[in-house]
Design a protein around this motif. Structure first.
Motif, PDB file in Angstrom:
ATOM      1  N   SER A  39       0.873  -1.085   0.091  1.00  0.00           N
ATOM      2  CA  SER A  39      -0.047  -0.196  -0.110  1.00  0.00           C
ATOM      3  C   SER A  39       1.120   1.346   0.046  1.00  0.00           C
ATOM      4  O   SER A  39       1.628   1.308   0.851  1.00  0.00           O
ATOM      5  CB  SER A  39      -0.918  -0.091   1.201  1.00  0.00           C
ATOM      6  OG  SER A  39      -1.590   1.276   1.516  1.00  0.00           O
ATOM      7  N   THR A  49      -3.085   3.709  -2.239  1.00  0.00           N
ATOM      8  CA  THR A  49      -4.172   4.347  -1.098  1.00  0.00           C
ATOM      9  C   THR A  49      -4.003   5.876  -1.166  1.00  0.00           C
ATOM     10  O   THR A  49      -5.067   6.548  -0.769  1.00  0.00           O
ATOM     11  CB  THR A  49      -3.842   3.620   0.003  1.00  0.00           C
ATOM     12  OG1 THR A  49      -3.441   2.414  -0.321  1.00  0.00           O
ATOM     13  CG2 THR A  49      -4.705   3.803   1.143  1.00  0.00           C
ATOM     14  N   ASN A  66      -7.662   9.522   3.806  1.00  0.00           N
ATOM     15  CA  ASN A  66      -8.606   8.650   4.627  1.00  0.00           C
ATOM     16  C   ASN A  66      -7.823   7.585   5.325  1.00  0.00           C
ATOM     17  O   ASN A  66      -7.969   6.460   5.046  1.00  0.00           O
ATOM     18  CB  ASN A  66      -9.919   7.938   3.917  1.00  0.00           C
ATOM     19  CG  ASN A  66     -11.101   7.793   4.902  1.00  0.00           C
ATOM     20  OD1 ASN A  66     -10.805   7.274   5.726  1.00  0.00           O
ATOM     21  ND2 ASN A  66     -12.237   7.699   3.911  1.00  0.00           N
ATOM     22  N   SER A  67      -7.616   7.754   6.692  1.00  0.00           N
ATOM     23  CA  SER A  67      -6.706   6.879   7.344  1.00  0.00           C
ATOM     24  C   SER A  67      -7.553   5.724   7.894  1.00  0.00           C
ATOM     25  O   SER A  67      -7.197   4.582   7.951  1.00  0.00           O
ATOM     26  CB  SER A  67      -6.314   7.702   8.609  1.00  0.00           C
ATOM     27  OG  SER A  67      -5.561   8.602   8.339  1.00  0.00           O
ATOM     28  N   GLU A  68      -8.796   5.822   8.223  1.00  0.00           N
ATOM     29  CA  GLU A  68      -9.726   4.615   8.613  1.00  0.00           C
ATOM     30  C   GLU A  68      -9.894   3.822   7.383  1.00  0.00           C
ATOM     31  O   GLU A  68      -9.927   2.553   7.687  1.00  0.00           O
ATOM     32  CB  GLU A  68     -10.922   5.075   8.950  1.00  0.00           C
ATOM     33  CG  GLU A  68     -11.123   5.825  10.421  1.00  0.00           C
ATOM     34  CD  GLU A  68     -12.259   6.200  11.180  1.00  0.00           C
ATOM     35  OE1 GLU A  68     -13.286   5.404  10.747  1.00  0.00           O
ATOM     36  OE2 GLU A  68     -11.989   6.376  12.088  1.00  0.00           O
ATOM     37  N   LYS A  69     -10.275   4.375   6.368  1.00  0.00           N
ATOM     38  CA  LYS A  69     -10.206   3.569   4.984  1.00  0.00           C
ATOM     39  C   LYS A  69      -8.868   2.970   4.816  1.00  0.00           C
ATOM     40  O   LYS A  69      -8.923   1.675   4.445  1.00  0.00           O
ATOM     41  CB  LYS A  69     -10.611   4.349   4.019  1.00  0.00           C
ATOM     42  CG  LYS A  69     -10.922   3.562   2.677  1.00  0.00           C
ATOM     43  CD  LYS A  69     -11.516   4.624   1.865  1.00  0.00           C
ATOM     44  CE  LYS A  69     -11.230   4.077   0.054  1.00  0.00           C
ATOM     45  NZ  LYS A  69     -11.368   5.414  -0.740  1.00  0.00           N
ATOM     46  N   HIS A  70      -7.807   3.554   5.057  1.00  0.00           N
ATOM     47  CA  HIS A  70      -6.458   2.826   4.993  1.00  0.00           C
ATOM     48  C   HIS A  70      -6.319   1.503   5.701  1.00  0.00           C
ATOM     49  O   HIS A  70      -5.903   0.596   5.460  1.00  0.00           O
ATOM     50  CB  HIS A  70      -5.318   3.901   5.206  1.00  0.00           C
ATOM     51  CG  HIS A  70      -4.107   3.523   4.552  1.00  0.00           C
ATOM     52  ND1 HIS A  70      -3.126   4.306   4.542  1.00  0.00           N
ATOM     53  CD2 HIS A  70      -3.336   2.320   4.306  1.00  0.00           C
ATOM     54  CE1 HIS A  70      -1.870   3.782   3.918  1.00  0.00           C
ATOM     55  NE2 HIS A  70      -2.191   2.706   4.042  1.00  0.00           N
ATOM     56  N   ARG A 122      -8.751  -0.308   6.928  1.00  0.00           N
ATOM     57  CA  ARG A 122      -9.543  -1.276   6.549  1.00  0.00           C
ATOM     58  C   ARG A 122      -9.195  -1.875   5.263  1.00  0.00           C
ATOM     59  O   ARG A 122      -9.183  -3.335   5.348  1.00  0.00           O
ATOM     60  CB  ARG A 122     -11.036  -0.833   6.175  1.00  0.00           C
ATOM     61  CG  ARG A 122     -11.722  -0.455   7.267  1.00  0.00           C
ATOM     62  CD  ARG A 122     -13.429  -0.404   6.888  1.00  0.00           C
ATOM     63  NE  ARG A 122     -13.527   0.961   6.158  1.00  0.00           N
ATOM     64  CZ  ARG A 122     -13.786   2.204   6.709  1.00  0.00           C
ATOM     65  NH1 ARG A 122     -13.516   2.320   8.259  1.00  0.00           N
ATOM     66  NH2 ARG A 122     -13.976   3.345   5.946  1.00  0.00           N
ATOM     67  N   LEU A 123      -8.129  -1.200   4.614  1.00  0.00           N
ATOM     68  CA  LEU A 123      -7.640  -1.875   3.299  1.00  0.00           C
ATOM     69  C   LEU A 123      -6.681  -2.736   3.506  1.00  0.00           C
ATOM     70  O   LEU A 123      -6.458  -4.010   3.321  1.00  0.00           O
ATOM     71  CB  LEU A 123      -7.017  -0.865   2.416  1.00  0.00           C
ATOM     72  CG  LEU A 123      -8.216  -0.038   1.501  1.00  0.00           C
ATOM     73  CD1 LEU A 123      -7.397   0.987   0.454  1.00  0.00           C
ATOM     74  CD2 LEU A 123      -9.320  -0.599   0.755  1.00  0.00           C
ATOM     75  N   ARG A 171      -6.411  -4.433   6.478  1.00  0.00           N
ATOM     76  CA  ARG A 171      -6.983  -5.644   6.938  1.00  0.00           C
ATOM     77  C   ARG A 171      -7.532  -6.564   5.733  1.00  0.00           C
ATOM     78  O   ARG A 171      -7.240  -7.581   5.508  1.00  0.00           O
ATOM     79  CB  ARG A 171      -8.041  -5.242   8.091  1.00  0.00           C
ATOM     80  CG  ARG A 171      -8.596  -6.457   8.782  1.00  0.00           C
ATOM     81  CD  ARG A 171     -10.030  -5.893   9.416  1.00  0.00           C
ATOM     82  NE  ARG A 171     -10.901  -5.171   8.573  1.00  0.00           N
ATOM     83  CZ  ARG A 171     -12.049  -4.442   9.214  1.00  0.00           C
ATOM     84  NH1 ARG A 171     -12.033  -4.409  10.229  1.00  0.00           N
ATOM     85  NH2 ARG A 171     -12.779  -4.061   8.040  1.00  0.00           N
ATOM     86  N   ASP A 172      -8.365  -5.812   4.996  1.00  0.00           N
ATOM     87  CA  ASP A 172      -9.402  -6.745   4.136  1.00  0.00           C
ATOM     88  C   ASP A 172      -8.503  -7.204   2.913  1.00  0.00           C
ATOM     89  O   ASP A 172      -8.782  -8.095   2.228  1.00  0.00           O
ATOM     90  CB  ASP A 172     -10.450  -5.707   3.539  1.00  0.00           C
ATOM     91  CG  ASP A 172     -11.352  -5.189   4.749  1.00  0.00           C
ATOM     92  OD1 ASP A 172     -11.135  -5.968   5.726  1.00  0.00           O
ATOM     93  OD2 ASP A 172     -12.095  -4.213   4.384  1.00  0.00           O
ATOM     94  N   MET A 197     -10.065   2.048  16.202  1.00  0.00           N
ATOM     95  CA  MET A 197     -10.877   1.193  15.559  1.00  0.00           C
ATOM     96  C   MET A 197     -11.119  -0.148  16.177  1.00  0.00           C
ATOM     97  O   MET A 197     -11.847  -0.954  15.808  1.00  0.00           O
ATOM     98  CB  MET A 197     -10.708   1.065  14.061  1.00  0.00           C
ATOM     99  CG  MET A 197     -10.598   2.388  13.024  1.00  0.00           C
ATOM    100  SD  MET A 197      -9.901   2.105  11.770  1.00  0.00           S
ATOM    101  CE  MET A 197     -11.089   1.255  10.737  1.00  0.00           C
TER     102      MET A 197
END
Lengths: 433, 140
Positions: free
Chosen positions: A130, A158, A162-166, A168-169, A171-172, A195
């Motif tokens: 990422s 990435t 958007n750190s929260e989205k980062h 999640r990425l 993880r997912d 989170m």
């Protein structure tokens, strides 16, 4: 693993030969294609034929950031626009922006450099990486991006924001590698914490961190919090972007891509070379660039080079930690203060968050230094004396490291700005007066 | 018997205009009632100490609002609201080597309530019980 054993592990004599021949070619090229350098060389009575080997580099003129501003936008370009395939530019927050142009060949060199960076950190084709540097005019995002693709790993663009989205990425997507600034890496660990995501549950294995100086303590912190190995990646837009120098598994200095970028360490005042291994300003010559090659670019970074052989097998010289910048080195009451010194003190003390802000001011005729820090939540207390003792402890340590007294100011949680880019850690109010 | 120890909430605050208001507004929004509070301040920061009816609710609401919150245990003694009562208690504690780290008080008609943070909590409780002191705990 080593990406290009042929170039990264060649004998120092062989590399010297290569550097000498590349320098001769470069000087001839800029003399005929960059009026800026031809004029400078003519004023110095210097001809391309005077440059016989790499040691003659000391005869060549310097280039500064101001030169890039003065020739804005295309004045430093050696190649015509029809051969330039990409432009990057600085934000221009400290003056006119500076522009860099790349030919197709320059982009290939850059990709090669990044492939070496990632491989040295243990990255390989099966990795998912990422890139959390800004995509756009800044060199970090796209520079890393195409390097990852070139080496065959999977890149996730990435970018920042958007750190929260980062998280999640991470993880997912089962992301294994991370390319961000060190302070943003720490910030991501805070976001994970908020989170409720345990970094140990992620696949992350390594991070290539760059864009700002960081300390060994900060590395320890990042590695512990994110459960990965963190490697330095040094670079600057004027030279190429990220990928100028990179750490190997030894994590003991960053190997310079010196077949492409030739480093010198000079005394910032006299501009004469310092003895090998001594500290001074890093000056870089781009040996192979064709779009906007630079002779002896003054980085303003204060550091040193380590010529000792590295156990990893690479023979390219290692760049030691950046101690500060010759231009953001603070002179407070006549004493040189590097923000990195303050940082190492703070990172050494578990009582404080690894974020800080230095405020330099002048009260009357005396300079003052204020260090703002946040106390870690588990160290807050209901007793004034406990908090005052914390403050004194930090203040005493700073005094012993900096040799000047700093006023410590404890601030509330999250009041010091965390940024995705180079964090703004120093406010010098003296300049405004 | 009621729990003798009271949970006190402490908040680290920078000396910024309106910061106390931010605390009280957060508590009000969450329907939390303050029973007592005191503030210890220096030139740049303060520690606001609160006794509230709903400790966990207050802690969560304040932490979510970004405040640096710590919980600690204090005692609240209830004694007669006339001259000399408190002096007698403190003297007795001191004779027995229990010291007061900080205290704050509020009186109400016949009774005075004193919140104390002693150097040795269990010893302090023991001594106060010997003196027949009564304790107050209005927390849920």
């Amino acid at each position: 693993m080593i990406w290009n054993e042929n170039k990264e592990c060649m004998s120092r004599d062989e590399r010297r030969e290569l550097q000498s021949s590349r320098l001769r070619k470069l000087v001839d090229y800029v003399y005929h294609n960059t009026p800026f350098y031809r004029n400078k060389m003519q004023a110095m009575n210097l001809l391309p034929s005077d440059i016989k080997d790499i040691d003659d580099i000391v005869k060549l003129p310097f280039t500064t950031k101001q030169d890039l501003r003065d020739t804005y936008p295309y004045g430093m370009f050696a190649a015509p626009i029809r051969d330039i395939v990409r432009l990057h530019a600085s934000t221009g927050t400290t003056g006119k922006p500076t522009v860099v142009g790349y030919t197709r060949q320059d982009l290939a060199v850059w990709q090669e450099a990044i492939a070496r960076v990632i491989t040295a950190a243990g990255g390989a084709r099966q990795d998912i990486i990422s890139v959390g540097y800004g995509y756009g005019l800044f060199t970090g995002g796209l520079g890393f991006h195409y390097g990852v693709e070139h080496m065959g790993a999977t890149v996730i663009p990435t970018s920042t924001g958007n750190s929260e989205k980062h998280v999640r990425l991470l993880r997912d997507f089962g992301i294994t590698g991370l390319a961000v600034t060190p302070s943003y890496a720490l910030y991501l660990s805070e976001v994970m914490d908020k989170m409720g995501i345990d970094p140990a549950s992620l696949q992350l294995r390594f991070a290539n961190l760059g864009g700002e100086p960081w300390s060994p303590q900060m590395r320890k912190d990042i590695e512990q919090k994110l459960h990965l190995k963190a490697y330095n990646c040094y670079g600057l837009s004027e030279i190429v972007g990220p990928g100028v120098a990179y750490e190997c598994e030894e994590q003991n200095g960053s190997h310079f891509n010196e077949d492409h970028f030739y480093p010198e360490i000079l005394c910032p005042d006299t501009l004469q070379p310092v003895p090998a291994g001594d500290t001074g300003e890093l000056v870089i010559t781009t040996l192979t660039k064709t779009g906007m090659p630079l002779l002896r670019y003054r980085t303003k970074d204060i550091t040193s080079l380590d010529y000792a052989p590295c156990p990893c097998g690479r023979t390219n010289v290692r760049l030691n930690a950046i101690l500060g910048r010759s231009d953001d080195m603070l002179i407070i009451r006549g004493i040189n203060v590097y923000p990195s010194q303050v940082e190492s003190v703070i990172l050494d003390m578990p009582e404080f968050e690894p974020h800080y802000l230095l405020i330099v001011d002048r009260v009357g005729i005396l300079d003052s230094l204020e260090v703002q820090v946040e106390v870690r939540s588990e160290y807050y207390s209901d007793e004034l004396s406990t908090i005052l003792a914390l403050k004194k402890k930090l203040s005493d340590r700073l005094k012993s490291v900096l040799s000047i007294k700093a006023a410590v100011k404890l601030v509330e949680p999250n009041s010091i700005e965390r940024t995705a880019g180079k964090s703004k850690r120093v406010i010098d109010k003296r300049e405004l007066k | 018997m009621t729990n003798l120890k009271i949970q006190q909430i402490s908040i680290f605050l920078e000396n910024i205009e309106g910061r106390i208001n931010d605390v009280t507004a957060t508590l009000a929004k969450n329907q939390i009632n303050m029973l007592a509070f005191s503030m210890a301040e220096t030139a740049e920061f303060a520690i606001l100490r609160l006794i509230v009816d709903d400790v966990e609710g207050a802690r969560k609401a304040l932490a979510d609002a970004g405040f640096a919150v710590t919980l600690s245990e204090v005692l609240c003694i209830q004694c007669a609201n006339h001259a000399g009562t408190l002096a007698k208690i403190i003297a007795y504690l001191s004779e027995n080597k229990v010291y007061i780290k900080y205290m704050y008080a509020f009186s109400q008609g016949e009774l005075a309530n004193v919140v104390i943070k002693p150097s040795d909590r269990s010893r302090c409780i023991e001594l106060l019980q010997k003196m027949d002191c009564s304790f107050l705990n209005l927390q849920k």
